[in-house]
Scaffold this active site. Sequence first.
Site, mmCIF file in Angstrom:
data_model
loop_
_atom_site.group_PDB
_atom_site.id
_atom_site.type_symbol
_atom_site.label_atom_id
_atom_site.label_comp_id
_atom_site.label_asym_id
_atom_site.label_seq_id
_atom_site.Cartn_x
_atom_site.Cartn_y
_atom_site.Cartn_z
ATOM 1 N N TYR A 1 -3.542 -0.779 10.013
ATOM 2 C CA TYR A 1 -3.351 -0.944 8.563
ATOM 3 C C TYR A 1 -1.948 -0.473 8.168
ATOM 4 C CZ TYR A 1 -4.496 -0.880 3.575
ATOM 5 O OH TYR A 1 -4.512 -1.120 2.211
ATOM 6 N N SER B 1 0.860 -1.194 0.000
ATOM 7 C CA SER B 1 0.000 0.000 0.000
ATOM 8 C C SER B 1 0.894 1.241 0.000
ATOM 9 C CB SER B 1 -0.861 -0.011 1.264
ATOM 10 O OG SER B 1 -1.473 1.241 1.480
HETATM 11 P P1 NAP Z 1 -11.662 -5.278 -1.157
HETATM 12 O O1 NAP Z 1 -12.549 -5.186 -2.334
HETATM 13 O O2 NAP Z 1 -12.194 -4.968 0.194
HETATM 14 O O3 NAP Z 1 -10.965 -6.709 -1.158
HETATM 15 C C1 NAP Z 1 -10.428 -7.315 -0.028
HETATM 16 C C2 NAP Z 1 -10.349 -8.804 -0.295
HETATM 17 O O4 NAP Z 1 -9.861 -9.469 0.872
HETATM 18 C C3 NAP Z 1 -11.730 -9.383 -0.595
HETATM 19 O O5 NAP Z 1 -11.607 -10.394 -1.539
HETATM 20 C C4 NAP Z 1 -12.112 -9.950 0.751
HETATM 21 O O6 NAP Z 1 -13.072 -10.976 0.697
HETATM 22 C C5 NAP Z 1 -10.782 -10.496 1.181
HETATM 23 N N1 NAP Z 1 -10.833 -10.822 2.588
HETATM 24 C C6 NAP Z 1 -10.871 -9.975 3.632
HETATM 25 N N2 NAP Z 1 -10.960 -10.666 4.789
HETATM 26 C C7 NAP Z 1 -10.985 -11.975 4.457
HETATM 27 C C8 NAP Z 1 -11.070 -13.181 5.177
HETATM 28 N N3 NAP Z 1 -11.132 -13.203 6.521
HETATM 29 N N4 NAP Z 1 -11.066 -14.352 4.509
HETATM 30 C C9 NAP Z 1 -11.011 -14.377 3.154
HETATM 31 N N5 NAP Z 1 -10.924 -13.262 2.417
HETATM 32 C C10 NAP Z 1 -10.912 -12.075 3.056
HETATM 33 O O7 NAP Z 1 -10.485 -4.253 -1.326
HETATM 34 P P2 NAP Z 1 -9.264 -4.183 -2.372
HETATM 35 O O8 NAP Z 1 -8.983 -2.755 -2.516
HETATM 36 O O9 NAP Z 1 -9.508 -4.996 -3.588
HETATM 37 O O10 NAP Z 1 -8.110 -4.821 -1.479
HETATM 38 C C11 NAP Z 1 -7.212 -5.806 -1.952
HETATM 39 C C12 NAP Z 1 -5.845 -5.547 -1.351
HETATM 40 O O11 NAP Z 1 -5.356 -4.309 -1.851
HETATM 41 C C13 NAP Z 1 -5.852 -5.420 0.172
HETATM 42 O O12 NAP Z 1 -4.698 -6.043 0.700
HETATM 43 C C14 NAP Z 1 -5.787 -3.919 0.383
HETATM 44 O O13 NAP Z 1 -5.232 -3.563 1.611
HETATM 45 C C15 NAP Z 1 -4.895 -3.527 -0.765
HETATM 46 N N6 NAP Z 1 -4.923 -2.108 -1.137
HETATM 47 C C16 NAP Z 1 -6.060 -1.514 -1.568
HETATM 48 C C17 NAP Z 1 -6.017 -0.171 -1.926
HETATM 49 C C18 NAP Z 1 -7.223 0.558 -2.435
HETATM 50 O O14 NAP Z 1 -7.137 1.788 -2.633
HETATM 51 N N7 NAP Z 1 -8.354 -0.072 -2.672
HETATM 52 C C19 NAP Z 1 -4.830 0.540 -1.852
HETATM 53 C C20 NAP Z 1 -3.682 -0.099 -1.395
HETATM 54 C C21 NAP Z 1 -3.743 -1.434 -1.058
HETATM 55 P P3 NAP Z 1 -14.628 -10.632 1.050
HETATM 56 O O15 NAP Z 1 -15.175 -9.902 -0.128
HETATM 57 O O16 NAP Z 1 -15.199 -11.991 1.256
HETATM 58 O O17 NAP Z 1 -14.598 -9.792 2.291
#
Ligand code: NAP
Length: 251
Positions: A156, A143
């Site tokens: 986080y 991130s």
């Molecule tokens: P997201 O749509 O909230 O995706 C998070 C993923 O993690 C979902 O598939 C979620 O599954 C899964 N997850 C969370 N808890 C879980 C659990 N206990 N067991 C199984 N799966 C679980 O958000 P995203 O933005 O795509 O995030 C993906 C990664 O990118 C994360 O590591 C996040 O920190 C990172 N990131 C995101 C951003 C951003 O701006 N969006 C920026 C930097 C980094 P469910 O749908 O079942 O909850």
Amino acid sequence: MSRFSLDGTRAFVTGANTGIGQAIAVDLARHGAHVVAVGRSSMEETLQAVAQASGRADVVQADLGSVAGAVAAFDEAGSRFGPIDTLVNNAGIIRRADSLDFTEADWDAVMDINLKVVFFLSQAFARSRIAAGQGGSIVNIASLLSFQGGIRIPSYTASKSGVAGLTKTLSNEWSAKGITVNAVAPGYVISNNTEALRADPERNRAILDRIPMGRWAEPVDIAGAVTFLASPAARYVTGITLPVDGGWLGR
Ligand code: NAP
């Protein structure tokens, strides 16, 4: 064969049902990898998108909030589909609250999935690759909070800064055995993770004003960097955290 091709490889992608993980799964499959989509929610949308891209994907259901569940899912993938060549540690959560009020439960939940499970899945992966005398690649999703402090997200930021450090230490230990370990640090991406930020007009404007490209990232904007790091084209790249942020860190 293109040096960016993933033909003949298998990739284990956590949190592949939505957002960045889904885009990564589709892009890896488009480049030839057999994707094992791992998570606790329905993967139907991802399976359809992979099929549309003429790729191959299978599903392993798992709650990734605990090391036992995550490692069992990794073992299940190996026994059902065969050895995993690429591990993408994407699943992650965020909890927002003033640090003065932040709870132990919110600290532990975030650290467990964002950092502890990332380490133990990486360990399971490296053990399997090294026992087989094979290399492979790990791509962690870090991130901007691997580089910056942020605000109201202490667990986080600690977890994602930890991911950047872990990426380096695992690279130092395993790259001579043929395993590259890298991370991709997405900027601000449209996904469930950022719903609260985008819903707040003031925060949304402040963020957009700081992004030189002037827009939020789509999940697909992040996926290409992951595919690159998983591919033979990146075989001498290891230990890095690669920002994919529309220029944010350059400001
Ligand atoms: P997201 O749509 O909230 O995706 C998070 C993923 O993690 C979902 O598939 C979620 O599954 C899964 N997850 C969370 N808890 C879980 C659990 N206990 N067991 C199984 N799966 C679980 O958000 P995203 O933005 O795509 O995030 C993906 C990664 O990118 C994360 O590591 C996040 O920190 C990172 N990131 C995101 C951003 C951003 O701006 N969006 C920026 C930097 C980094 P469910 O749908 O079942 O909850």
